[in-house]
Design a protein around this motif. Sequence first.
Motif, PDB file in Angstrom:
ATOM      1  N   LEU A  35       0.819  -1.211   0.000  1.00  0.00           N
ATOM      2  CA  LEU A  35       0.000   0.000   0.000  1.00  0.00           C
ATOM      3  C   LEU A  35       0.856   1.266   0.000  1.00  0.00           C
ATOM      4  O   LEU A  35       0.531   2.248  -0.688  1.00  0.00           O
ATOM      5  N   LEU A  36       1.959   1.250   0.742  1.00  0.00           N
ATOM      6  CA  LEU A  36       2.855   2.407   0.755  1.00  0.00           C
ATOM      7  C   LEU A  36       3.501   2.621  -0.610  1.00  0.00           C
ATOM      8  O   LEU A  36       3.644   3.753  -1.079  1.00  0.00           O
ATOM      9  N   ARG A  37       3.919   1.535  -1.251  1.00  0.00           N
ATOM     10  CA  ARG A  37       4.552   1.653  -2.573  1.00  0.00           C
ATOM     11  C   ARG A  37       3.546   2.106  -3.636  1.00  0.00           C
ATOM     12  O   ARG A  37       3.852   2.963  -4.460  1.00  0.00           O
ATOM     13  N   GLU A  38       2.345   1.527  -3.615  1.00  0.00           N
ATOM     14  CA  GLU A  38       1.339   1.881  -4.615  1.00  0.00           C
ATOM     15  C   GLU A  38       0.808   3.293  -4.407  1.00  0.00           C
ATOM     16  O   GLU A  38       0.310   3.915  -5.344  1.00  0.00           O
ATOM     17  N   GLY A  39       0.891   3.804  -3.181  1.00  0.00           N
ATOM     18  CA  GLY A  39       0.405   5.151  -2.897  1.00  0.00           C
ATOM     19  C   GLY A  39       1.335   6.241  -3.356  1.00  0.00           C
ATOM     20  O   GLY A  39       0.946   7.408  -3.397  1.00  0.00           O
ATOM     21  N   HIS A  40       2.577   5.890  -3.714  1.00  0.00           N
ATOM     22  CA  HIS A  40       3.576   6.863  -4.175  1.00  0.00           C
ATOM     23  C   HIS A  40       3.727   8.025  -3.197  1.00  0.00           C
ATOM     24  O   HIS A  40       3.719   9.185  -3.578  1.00  0.00           O
ATOM     25  N   TYR A  41       3.851   7.689  -1.909  1.00  0.00           N
ATOM     26  CA  TYR A  41       4.017   8.721  -0.890  1.00  0.00           C
ATOM     27  C   TYR A  41       5.434   9.277  -0.886  1.00  0.00           C
ATOM     28  O   TYR A  41       5.662  10.391  -0.426  1.00  0.00           O
ATOM     29  N   SER A  42       6.397   8.487  -1.353  1.00  0.00           N
ATOM     30  CA  SER A  42       7.775   8.954  -1.458  1.00  0.00           C
ATOM     31  C   SER A  42       8.481   8.135  -2.530  1.00  0.00           C
ATOM     32  O   SER A  42       7.995   7.087  -2.959  1.00  0.00           O
ATOM     33  N   GLN A  43       9.636   8.625  -2.961  1.00  0.00           N
ATOM     34  CA  GLN A  43      10.392   7.904  -3.980  1.00  0.00           C
ATOM     35  C   GLN A  43      11.069   6.672  -3.410  1.00  0.00           C
ATOM     36  O   GLN A  43      11.216   5.671  -4.085  1.00  0.00           O
ATOM     37  N   ARG A  44      11.489   6.772  -2.149  1.00  0.00           N
ATOM     38  CA  ARG A  44      12.193   5.655  -1.514  1.00  0.00           C
ATOM     39  C   ARG A  44      11.460   5.236  -0.252  1.00  0.00           C
ATOM     40  O   ARG A  44      10.786   6.041   0.389  1.00  0.00           O
ATOM     41  N   LEU A  45      11.622   3.957   0.098  1.00  0.00           N
ATOM     42  CA  LEU A  45      10.939   3.408   1.254  1.00  0.00           C
ATOM     43  C   LEU A  45      11.906   2.494   1.999  1.00  0.00           C
ATOM     44  O   LEU A  45      12.425   1.538   1.410  1.00  0.00           O
ATOM     45  N   SER A  46      12.162   2.788   3.256  1.00  0.00           N
ATOM     46  CA  SER A  46      13.081   1.938   4.020  1.00  0.00           C
ATOM     47  C   SER A  46      12.413   0.615   4.347  1.00  0.00           C
ATOM     48  O   SER A  46      11.180   0.500   4.337  1.00  0.00           O
TER      49      SER A  46
END
Length: 113
Positions: free
Chosen positions: A36-47
């Motif tokens: 959900l975080l990746r599909e939401g495009h909340y940021s370019q990178r995700l730890s």
Amino acid sequence: MSGRGGRGGSSSRRSRTRSRTARAELAFSVSHIERLLREGHYSQRLSSSAPVYLAAIIQYLTAKVLELAGEEAQKTGRRCITPELVDMAIHNNALLSGFFGTTTISQVAPPWD
């Protein structure tokens, strides 16, 4: 070569792969939250720890709201937690009412009474 069929170790010592949810001892799926975080495009990178942390926060908030709603149910003599009791529990708690201030909890189904 060892005398155990050439594999070098017993099968009881093999480590099983455990999900991130199981490793963190959470009920909410870490993989689902990461998707959900990746599909939401909340940021370019995700730890790698971000979805674990968010799953833990969601689990804590859910447990707290249900605990307070259960206490409201006991106070009013009810056996089931209804959306009305969840709403009362949130609005009677100063921290949660600020956090869920603009949230509407709708009555989806008729009460069990």
